[in-house]
Design an enzyme around this catalytic site. Structure first.
Site, PDB file in Angstrom:
ATOM      1  N   LYS A   1       1.081  -1.231  -0.077  1.00 53.53           N
ATOM      2  CA  LYS A   1      -0.090  -0.031   0.081  1.00 53.53           C
ATOM      3  C   LYS A   1       0.780   1.080   0.102  1.00 53.53           C
ATOM      4  O   LYS A   1       0.475   2.307  -0.565  1.00 53.53           O
ATOM      5  CB  LYS A   1      -0.883   0.049   1.291  1.00 53.53           C
TER       6      LYS A   1
ATOM      7  N   LYS B   1      -4.841 -10.813  -6.207  1.00 53.72           N
ATOM      8  CA  LYS B   1      -6.102 -10.848  -5.774  1.00 53.72           C
ATOM      9  C   LYS B   1      -7.256  -9.722  -5.961  1.00 53.72           C
ATOM     10  O   LYS B   1      -6.904  -8.765  -6.409  1.00 53.72           O
ATOM     11  CB  LYS B   1      -5.756 -11.038  -4.142  1.00 53.72           C
TER      12      LYS B   1
ATOM     13  N   LYS C   1     -10.606  -4.166  -3.234  1.00 53.49           N
ATOM     14  CA  LYS C   1     -11.274  -2.915  -3.372  1.00 53.49           C
ATOM     15  C   LYS C   1     -10.644  -2.130  -3.747  1.00 53.49           C
ATOM     16  O   LYS C   1     -11.160  -0.906  -4.536  1.00 53.49           O
ATOM     17  CB  LYS C   1     -11.809  -2.719  -1.899  1.00 53.49           C
TER      18      LYS C   1
END
Ligand code: TYM
Length: 336
Positions: free
Chosen positions: A113, A199, A202
């Site tokens: 992230k 994966k 969102k």
């Protein structure tokens, strides 16, 4: 003997997708009658990346309603909002002070992230796993049902328990309870529809990469029609050489409630033109009852409010006891 305790949560960042459902919530629902369950909407985690204040409250409602719509039953489970129980932030602070910085710097999700955010990485993002540990440890959870991507965070939680108990407890009187991850094999890692090696997430900017629980039949049909496939004849489970095919067959097998062996036989001679409509229909039908229940719940905000209010009270009564135990062990002054 009293039931073992479960705690888990989902962030209110937009809509839930099939990965969240199959990797986490569906498993909570299936096992809930065997445990004493606490499910929170982790809204404090949701601001560890830039967020929209105009939608946070509504997104929090949406996730709480989806928990109920997916089948969480208040007879066995407590649903609450993380920020409504102050003990979460407080325990996170206390745990921060015994967490070595390098434990957090090596977290894979942080690195991934942080890479996406460049200069704007917050201390909160680094601290995300400590807050998650606080969520779990406040409820003396025995088991934590999550998807595969959360495994490293649970290992950190377990390391923190050892460290805390070593420093501030004793062998016969541990302060914090050691939790176990509960990661199901099937559905623990649902992959993106546009890249079977990544994966479903969102935060993927491409909407076509995921199916959301609240997608309309047309959206679902469009996403499956345009999803990535391969040119090999016949369909088979093969996670090494055919990641997309493996993922789509797995989705079909879970949503249709068929074993992998059954699906392997059923689909071995199929082409994509035959399989995609079948997967589309199965997905639409599986999500239909969840969506109907969700819309019913959202039409009655006073019911949802009462669920969350009761959840807050029940969660607080458990969490505050653990917090006191921890503060006592750390030597804090108390006045009566
Ligand atoms: P979140 O909101 O990112 O994910 C919620 C749950 O969905 C699972 N998941 C997946 N499972 C299978 N395939 C995927 N593609 C997929 N994507 C997500 C996640 O593993 C998770 O179980 N950090 C947590 C939230 C949290 C938490 C906690 C969980 C905060 N405190 C305490 C358990 C206990 C998270 O990933 O949220």
């Amino acid at each position: 003997m009293s039931k073992q305790r479960i705690l888990s949560g989902v962030q209110p960042t937009g809509n839930l997708h099939l990965g969240n459902y199959l990797g986490a919530i569906r498993n909570w629902v299936e096992a809930q009658s065997e445990y004493d369950n606490f499910f929170c909407v982790v809204d404090l985690h949701a601001i560890t990346v830039p967020h929209n204040p105009a939608t946070l409250a509504q997104d929090t409602y949406t996730i709480a309603a989806l928990y109920l719509a997916c089948g969480i039953d208040l007879q066995y489970s407590t649903i609450f909002v993380q920020s409504h129980v102050c003990a979460h932030s407080e325990l996170a602070w206390l745990l921060n002070c015994i967490t070595p910085l390098n434990w957090l710097e090596r977290m894979i999700q942080f690195k991934e992230k942080a890479l996406k955010q460049g200069e704007n990485v917050s201390v909160g993002l680094l601290d995300y796993p400590v807050l998650m540990a606080a969520d779990i440890l406040l409820y003396d959870a025995d088991k934590v049902p999550v998807g595969e991507d959360q495994k490293q965070h649970l290992e950190l939680t377990r390391d923190l328990v050892i460290r805390f108990n070593d420093k501030f407890g004793s062998k016969d009187k541990p302060i914090l309870k050691m939790p176990e991850p509960l990661i199901r094999k099937e559905g623990a890692r649902v992959m993106s529809l546009t890249d079977g090696t990544n994966k479903m997430s969102k935060s993927d900017p491409n909407e076509l990469s995921r199916i959301n629980l609240l997608d309309t039949p047309d959206q679902i049909a469009k996403k499956i029609k345009r999803c990535k496939t391969d040119p090999i004849k016949g369909l088979s489970f093969d996670d090494k050489d055919r990641p997309e095919c493996n993922n789509l067959l797995t989705l079909y097998s879970i949503l249709a409630g068929k074993s992998k062996a059954e699906v392997a036989v059923e689909c071995q001679k199929f082409g994509w033109g035959q399989f995609k409509p079948l997967l589309t229909e199965t997905t639409i039908e599986s999500l239909k009852p969840i969506q109907a229940k969700y819309h019913e719940l959202m039409a009655d905000p006073s019911y949802l409010n009462s669920v969350l209010k009761q959840g807050q009270e029940k969660a607080e009564s458990v969490a505050n006891q653990t917090l006191s135990r921890v503060k006592n062990a750390l030597g804090y002054l108390t006045i009566n």
